[in-house]
Scaffold this motif. Structure first.
Motif, PDB file in Angstrom:
ATOM      1  N   THR A  68     -31.014  22.457   8.111  1.00 43.61           N
ATOM      2  CA  THR A  68     -30.731  22.945   6.763  1.00 43.61           C
ATOM      3  C   THR A  68     -30.290  21.831   5.820  1.00 43.61           C
ATOM      4  O   THR A  68     -30.285  22.019   4.604  1.00 43.61           O
ATOM      5  CB  THR A  68     -29.660  24.055   6.795  1.00 43.61           C
ATOM      6  OG1 THR A  68     -28.459  23.559   7.404  1.00 43.61           O
ATOM      7  CG2 THR A  68     -30.157  25.245   7.607  1.00 43.61           C
ATOM      8  N   LYS A  71     -32.020  19.138   5.610  1.00 40.57           N
ATOM      9  CA  LYS A  71     -33.292  18.523   5.210  1.00 40.57           C
ATOM     10  C   LYS A  71     -34.184  19.467   4.413  1.00 40.57           C
ATOM     11  O   LYS A  71     -35.067  19.025   3.678  1.00 40.57           O
ATOM     12  CB  LYS A  71     -34.056  18.051   6.449  1.00 40.57           C
ATOM     13  CG  LYS A  71     -33.361  16.963   7.235  1.00 40.57           C
ATOM     14  CD  LYS A  71     -34.137  16.623   8.505  1.00 40.57           C
ATOM     15  CE  LYS A  71     -33.426  15.579   9.339  1.00 40.57           C
ATOM     16  NZ  LYS A  71     -34.138  15.320  10.627  1.00 40.57           N
ATOM     17  N   HIS A  72     -33.989  20.778   4.579  1.00 41.26           N
ATOM     18  CA  HIS A  72     -34.848  21.771   3.937  1.00 41.26           C
ATOM     19  C   HIS A  72     -33.996  22.824   3.247  1.00 41.26           C
ATOM     20  O   HIS A  72     -32.840  23.039   3.616  1.00 41.26           O
ATOM     21  CB  HIS A  72     -35.746  22.455   4.982  1.00 41.26           C
ATOM     22  CG  HIS A  72     -36.595  21.509   5.770  1.00 41.26           C
ATOM     23  ND1 HIS A  72     -37.789  21.004   5.308  1.00 41.26           N
ATOM     24  CD2 HIS A  72     -36.401  20.962   7.005  1.00 41.26           C
ATOM     25  CE1 HIS A  72     -38.313  20.199   6.223  1.00 41.26           C
ATOM     26  NE2 HIS A  72     -37.484  20.152   7.265  1.00 41.26           N
ATOM     27  N   LYS A  73     -34.566  23.474   2.237  1.00 39.68           N
ATOM     28  CA  LYS A  73     -33.845  24.508   1.491  1.00 39.68           C
ATOM     29  C   LYS A  73     -33.914  25.833   2.243  1.00 39.68           C
ATOM     30  O   LYS A  73     -34.451  26.836   1.759  1.00 39.68           O
ATOM     31  CB  LYS A  73     -34.436  24.642   0.086  1.00 39.68           C
ATOM     32  CG  LYS A  73     -34.282  23.391  -0.760  1.00 39.68           C
ATOM     33  CD  LYS A  73     -34.976  23.554  -2.108  1.00 39.68           C
ATOM     34  CE  LYS A  73     -34.881  22.290  -2.945  1.00 39.68           C
ATOM     35  NZ  LYS A  73     -35.597  22.420  -4.233  1.00 39.68           N
ATOM     36  N   VAL A  74     -33.371  25.815   3.442  1.00 39.45           N
ATOM     37  CA  VAL A  74     -33.388  27.003   4.289  1.00 39.45           C
ATOM     38  C   VAL A  74     -32.010  27.209   4.897  1.00 39.45           C
ATOM     39  O   VAL A  74     -31.165  26.318   4.907  1.00 39.45           O
ATOM     40  CB  VAL A  74     -34.444  26.894   5.414  1.00 39.45           C
ATOM     41  CG1 VAL A  74     -35.842  26.735   4.825  1.00 39.45           C
ATOM     42  CG2 VAL A  74     -34.120  25.744   6.374  1.00 39.45           C
ATOM     43  N   LEU A 115     -44.498  25.882  -0.370  1.00 43.91           N
ATOM     44  CA  LEU A 115     -43.868  25.253   0.791  1.00 43.91           C
ATOM     45  C   LEU A 115     -44.002  26.099   2.048  1.00 43.91           C
ATOM     46  O   LEU A 115     -44.108  25.571   3.154  1.00 43.91           O
ATOM     47  CB  LEU A 115     -42.379  25.006   0.502  1.00 43.91           C
ATOM     48  CG  LEU A 115     -42.052  24.023  -0.619  1.00 43.91           C
ATOM     49  CD1 LEU A 115     -40.546  23.981  -0.859  1.00 43.91           C
ATOM     50  CD2 LEU A 115     -42.567  22.631  -0.285  1.00 43.91           C
ATOM     51  N   GLN A 160     -39.975  28.260  10.931  1.00 39.96           N
ATOM     52  CA  GLN A 160     -39.142  27.054  10.846  1.00 39.96           C
ATOM     53  C   GLN A 160     -39.979  25.866  10.402  1.00 39.96           C
ATOM     54  O   GLN A 160     -41.030  25.591  10.991  1.00 39.96           O
ATOM     55  CB  GLN A 160     -38.503  26.747  12.196  1.00 39.96           C
ATOM     56  CG  GLN A 160     -37.685  25.469  12.214  1.00 39.96           C
ATOM     57  CD  GLN A 160     -37.111  25.169  13.581  1.00 39.96           C
ATOM     58  OE1 GLN A 160     -36.799  26.060  14.351  1.00 39.96           O
ATOM     59  NE2 GLN A 160     -36.953  23.885  13.894  1.00 39.96           N
ATOM     60  N   PRO A 161     -39.549  25.130   9.378  1.00 41.64           N
ATOM     61  CA  PRO A 161     -40.281  23.931   8.972  1.00 41.64           C
ATOM     62  C   PRO A 161     -40.168  22.837  10.031  1.00 41.64           C
ATOM     63  O   PRO A 161     -39.150  22.728  10.712  1.00 41.64           O
ATOM     64  CB  PRO A 161     -39.598  23.506   7.674  1.00 41.64           C
ATOM     65  CG  PRO A 161     -38.244  24.110   7.738  1.00 41.64           C
ATOM     66  CD  PRO A 161     -38.383  25.389   8.527  1.00 41.64           C
TER      67      PRO A 161
END
Length: 218
Positions: free
Chosen positions: A169, A171-174, A200, A216-217
């Motif tokens: 989280t 690294k990513h907007k999650v 995205l 999950q990215p």
């Protein structure tokens, strides 16, 4: 002053089973997990230090160092490590801080200022609140803090799970939902518009207007 998430982890110098360290310098550019213990040769803590020994490579694979702390001298830590290996089968290859003057315990708000300045004569019950876990990021800020009672052994698989979530989280907007594990769906934060999400995360799902999920990215 009480420590909170996103506070700078207090820096300190200390003697450890690996020699003297300066904490922020020891952390370097990676992650760190500091976990503390009321006293050496205590039963629950014996199992915990062994559990971390068995998982140390998994922490290292995530760029995280582990370091223990116990309110006893370093010489005692070395003797205790022999018991830990015998009982759990895992060696304590990571450093353990000797907090004989209670300085780190006080600095991290695990003991009150009036607790004195020596470990001598103190019982595990006297140090019962020195059972904390701190996950610290490369920016030296506290990302997680947990306090455990003396009679409950810590679940270090959970600490790894949380570390995975924090690193993802960051690294990513999650965000990650309850009981999330590596590879499972994540939640899109409010920082991502539906238009951006479509680019995205083309397969994202809207469960509720405020709850959107996606794979999950990587």
């Amino acid at each position: 002053m009480a420590l909170r998430i996103n506070d700078i982890a207090p820096d300190f110098t200390a003697e450890t089973t690996h020699g003297p360290i300066s904490f922020h310098e020891w952390i370097g550019d990676g992650w760190a997990v500091l976990f503390s213990h009321p006293k050496d040769f205590t039963p629950v803590c014996t199992t915990e230090l062994g559990a971390v020994g068995a998982l140390e490579s998994q922490f290292a694979a995530r760029g995280a160092k582990v370091i223990g702390l116990s309110v006893d001298p370093v010489d005692n830590h070395h003797k205790w490590a022999e018991d830990i290996k015998e009982v759990t089968g895992s060696a304590v290859n990571y450093p353990v801080i000797g907090d004989t003057e209670l300085k780190v315990a006080k600095l991290y708000d695990m003991l009150p200022g009036e607790a004195g300045d020596s470990c001598e004569g103190r019982t595990p019950a006297d140090n019962a609140t020195v059972r904390m876990v701190f996950v610290i990021g490369p920016d030296k800020r506290i990302k997680l803090l947990l306090a455990y009672p003396m009679t409950t052994g810590r679940n270090f698989d959970e600490i790894i799970r949380v570390l995975d979530s924090i690193q993802l989280t960051s690294k990513h907007k999650v965000a990650t939902p309850a009981n999330w594990k590596q590879g499972e769906d994540v939640i899109l934060t409010g920082a991502i518009s539906n238009e951006e999400a479509a680019k995205l995360f083309p397969d994202f799902k809207t469960v509720k207007p405020y709850l959107r999920t996606a794979a999950q990215p990587r």
